[in-house]
Scaffold this motif. Structure first.
Motif, PDB file in Angstrom:
ATOM      1  N   ALA A   1       8.050   8.988  -8.467  1.00  0.00           N
ATOM      2  CA  ALA A   1       8.072  10.442  -8.291  1.00  0.00           C
ATOM      3  C   ALA A   1       8.171  10.807  -6.822  1.00  0.00           C
ATOM      4  O   ALA A   1       8.171   9.940  -5.949  1.00  0.00           O
ATOM      5  N   ASP A   2       8.230  12.100  -6.561  1.00  0.00           N
ATOM      6  CA  ASP A   2       8.366  12.593  -5.193  1.00  0.00           C
ATOM      7  C   ASP A   2       7.047  12.621  -4.429  1.00  0.00           C
ATOM      8  O   ASP A   2       7.041  12.820  -3.215  1.00  0.00           O
ATOM      9  N   GLY A   3       5.919  12.477  -5.141  1.00  0.00           N
ATOM     10  CA  GLY A   3       4.632  12.497  -4.459  1.00  0.00           C
ATOM     11  C   GLY A   3       4.422  13.785  -3.691  1.00  0.00           C
ATOM     12  O   GLY A   3       3.967  13.767  -2.542  1.00  0.00           O
ATOM     13  N   ALA A   4       4.724  14.920  -4.306  1.00  0.00           N
ATOM     14  CA  ALA A   4       4.649  16.201  -3.597  1.00  0.00           C
ATOM     15  C   ALA A   4       3.204  16.583  -3.277  1.00  0.00           C
ATOM     16  O   ALA A   4       2.852  16.793  -2.113  1.00  0.00           O
ATOM     17  N   ASN A   5       2.360  16.669  -4.296  1.00  0.00           N
ATOM     18  CA  ASN A   5       0.954  17.000  -4.039  1.00  0.00           C
ATOM     19  C   ASN A   5       0.155  15.775  -3.639  1.00  0.00           C
ATOM     20  O   ASN A   5      -0.800  15.868  -2.880  1.00  0.00           O
ATOM     21  N   ASP A   6       0.533  14.608  -4.149  1.00  0.00           N
ATOM     22  CA  ASP A   6      -0.159  13.353  -3.838  1.00  0.00           C
ATOM     23  C   ASP A   6       0.818  12.372  -3.203  1.00  0.00           C
ATOM     24  O   ASP A   6       1.394  11.541  -3.883  1.00  0.00           O
ATOM     25  N   ASN A   7       1.017  12.434  -1.846  1.00  0.00           N
ATOM     26  CA  ASN A   7       0.243  13.293  -0.980  1.00  0.00           C
ATOM     27  C   ASN A   7       1.132  13.817   0.140  1.00  0.00           C
ATOM     28  O   ASN A   7       0.731  13.879   1.299  1.00  0.00           O
ATOM     29  N   GLY A   8       2.357  14.201  -0.249  1.00  0.00           N
ATOM     30  CA  GLY A   8       3.210  14.824   0.748  1.00  0.00           C
ATOM     31  C   GLY A   8       2.569  16.052   1.348  1.00  0.00           C
ATOM     32  O   GLY A   8       2.688  16.318   2.552  1.00  0.00           O
ATOM     33  N   ALA A   9       1.855  16.827   0.512  1.00  0.00           N
ATOM     34  CA  ALA A   9       1.197  18.037   1.002  1.00  0.00           C
ATOM     35  C   ALA A   9       0.167  17.715   2.075  1.00  0.00           C
ATOM     36  O   ALA A   9       0.072  18.408   3.093  1.00  0.00           O
TER      37      ALA A   9
ATOM     38  N   LEU B   1       4.293  23.173  -6.725  1.00  0.00           N
ATOM     39  CA  LEU B   1       3.479  23.666  -5.607  1.00  0.00           C
ATOM     40  C   LEU B   1       3.970  25.031  -5.122  1.00  0.00           C
ATOM     41  O   LEU B   1       5.075  25.454  -5.415  1.00  0.00           O
ATOM     42  N   ASP B   2       3.096  25.683  -4.346  1.00  0.00           N
ATOM     43  CA  ASP B   2       3.372  27.026  -3.847  1.00  0.00           C
ATOM     44  C   ASP B   2       3.168  27.036  -2.341  1.00  0.00           C
ATOM     45  O   ASP B   2       2.101  26.626  -1.846  1.00  0.00           O
ATOM     46  N   SER B   3       4.167  27.492  -1.602  1.00  0.00           N
ATOM     47  CA  SER B   3       4.080  27.501  -0.137  1.00  0.00           C
ATOM     48  C   SER B   3       2.937  28.382   0.349  1.00  0.00           C
ATOM     49  O   SER B   3       2.356  28.136   1.419  1.00  0.00           O
ATOM     50  N   ARG B   4       2.561  29.413  -0.422  1.00  0.00           N
ATOM     51  CA  ARG B   4       1.443  30.274  -0.024  1.00  0.00           C
ATOM     52  C   ARG B   4       0.120  29.500  -0.058  1.00  0.00           C
ATOM     53  O   ARG B   4      -0.756  29.695   0.790  1.00  0.00           O
ATOM     54  N   ASP B   5      -0.023  28.624  -1.050  1.00  0.00           N
ATOM     55  CA  ASP B   5      -1.223  27.785  -1.103  1.00  0.00           C
ATOM     56  C   ASP B   5      -1.283  26.871   0.112  1.00  0.00           C
ATOM     57  O   ASP B   5      -2.345  26.689   0.718  1.00  0.00           O
ATOM     58  N   LEU B   6      -0.138  26.287   0.467  1.00  0.00           N
ATOM     59  CA  LEU B   6      -0.099  25.384   1.616  1.00  0.00           C
ATOM     60  C   LEU B   6      -0.501  26.116   2.891  1.00  0.00           C
ATOM     61  O   LEU B   6      -1.247  25.589   3.717  1.00  0.00           O
TER      62      LEU B   6
END
Length: 457
Positions: A256-264, A401-406
């Motif tokens: 997977a892209d690992g967006a939240n775990d843990n690119g963020a 994911l949401d850029s506002r959360d970031l």
């Protein structure tokens, strides 16, 4: 009131820097520890450090036990004939050896130690199957590595790890930790495939001895060999020996892209560094930024940093992992109350919610420091999903994911790190003996099972 200037808070709330970096990391795709994508991700983080004007930006390389996934398959023979192929149906688990085994399946439910013991007589020579779930009545989350180890210890010849989240496809995750490669082939399957296998296993248990038995064949192809990983590092603030560490991990699983775990988390480290650069003259302690490699396969990058840095030069560690599932912070303090108090003061200043826990936990890069008595917290965000949710599956993608959360998380973490860097804020260290005494019994069991128990008996 916030201590950061309004201009910095406003910048955090309007900049696309972190989201652009997160997007690029997700677009790398496979960032598996020790492989080319992990290094590309780390190099992109270093580029972000340099773009933000941080100093000493670069890569720190170290050796790890590497693992490469091949094709895996699972087939059912007997009254029902089924074949499962392709990563949407079945995937090898990192740390597994290659191999082919054929045996009946024994479903051990959620894979608690008690469930394994109850079915001990049936597991010898069988393939054990356990869910990724942990019963609500249990006092802690059970790691897949423990379920795998229990399967091998009870004589199973193979292991199937089935997702408990519908529609999320097969879960992956390390099962070897520091005991690589593991003793028996292991795969992950979706909830849907797992339910089918459980049904076949239950039907087989109800048949007479003369009836055709149901057996499962696991065919796992993979490669275990030494390789190298990297930490992406940089500094901001005065040239003090002591530093506040702000950390995350850049590696992810290859499916997977690992967006939240843990690119963020990696994007947040660089973004907080960028925000603090604008108030660098006001920082009283150096802030050391690290995005670790090889977290998913045994915390190797964190251990490397902890072992190569004098502990009296680390004021505290703020580790970010899975920190964009919402904008509401969760902090696991590992018993370091002074760090919790700082986060409480930050969320009070921004009128933001905060969930806290004080249990000493070995899950996350902060553990490499906690075990030595260095103040370190796990900082994440709360989620309505069960367990890992989309984590460790094909579905951990940017669209979740949401850029506002970031932006909100970046604002809160930047304020917290700014306060930790103040000479007026104290974060007392503890002794290794104190930490050892306070580790819950269940985690002692897990650490010993995974070969990560750091204390002499």
């Amino acid at each position: 009131m916030p201590e950061l200037p309004e201009s910095v808070v406003g910048d955090a709330q309007t900049s696309s820097f972190a989201w652009d970096l997160l997007t690029d990391l997700a677009d790398v795709g496979n960032r598996m520890a020790g492989q080319a994508g992990e290094r590309r991700g780390a190099e992109r983080v270093v580029e972000a450090y340099e773009e933000a004007g941080l100093r000493n930006a670069g890569l720190d390389e170290f050796e790890i036990p590497g693992w490469w996934r091949g094709d895996s398959a699972l087939s059912v023979s007997g009254p029902v004939e089924r074949e499962y192929e392709g990563s949407h149906a079945v995937i090898a688990l990192p740390g597994t050896p290659s191999g082919t085994v054929e045996a009946p399946v024994v479903d051990v439910g959620t894979g608690t130690y008690e469930e394994f013991e109850e079915r001990s007589d049936e597991l010898e020579g069988a393939i054990a199957m356990a869910s990724s779930d942990t019963p609500e009545s249990h006092d802690r989350w059970l790691h897949r590595m423990e379920k795998y180890s229990q399967a091998a210890e009870h004589g199973a010849v193979g292991f199937v790890f089935r997702n408990h989240i519908e529609g999320a496809l097969p879960p992956t995750g390390e099962i070897g930790y520091h005991n690589r490669p593991g003793p028996i082939p292991a795969v992950g399957v979706s909830k849907e495939v797992g339910e089918q296998l459980a049904r076949y296993a239950a039907a087989a248990e109800g048949t007479d001895g003369d009836d055709e038995a149901t057996t499962v064949t696991l065919d796992v192809d993979c490669r275990n060999e030494e390789t190298t990983s990297v930490n992406a590092v940089a500094d901001v603030g005065p040239e003090t020996d002591e530093a506040v560490f702000l950390t995350a991990h850049v590696d992810s699983h290859d499916i997977a892209d690992g967006a939240n775990d843990n690119g963020a988390g990696s994007a947040l480290v660089a973004e907080v560094g960028r925000l603090l650069k604008s108030v660098e003259d006001d920082l009283e302690t150096r802030v050391h930024l690290v995005t670790f490699g090889a977290e998913e396969t045994g915390l190797w990058g964190a251990y490397h940093a902890a072992e190569t840095t004098p502990h009296d030069e680390i004021k505290c560690v703020v580790n970010l992992d899975g920190a964009c599932s919402s904008r509401n912070l969760r902090v696991g303090s590992n018993g370091f109350e002074a760090m919790t108090e700082v986060f409480e003061s930050v969320t009070d200043a921004f009128d933001a919610p905060l969930e806290t826990g004080d249990t000493i936990s070995p899950h996350g890069d902060q553990w490499a420091f906690v075990q030595e008595g260095v103040p370190a917290v796990m900082t994440s965000t709360t989620s309505e999903q069960s367990g890992r949710g989309w984590g460790h599956t094909h579905a951990d993608t940017l669209d979740k994911l949401d850029s506002r959360d970031l932006r909100d998380v970046a604002t809160l973490v930047a304020e917290a790190v700014f306060r930790f860097a103040s000479a007026d804020v104290e974060t007392p260290h503890r002794s290794r003996e104190e930490i050892q005494e306070d580790i819950p019994e269940g985690y002692v069991q897990e650490l010993k099972t995974g070969g990560r128990w750091p204390y002499d008996e």
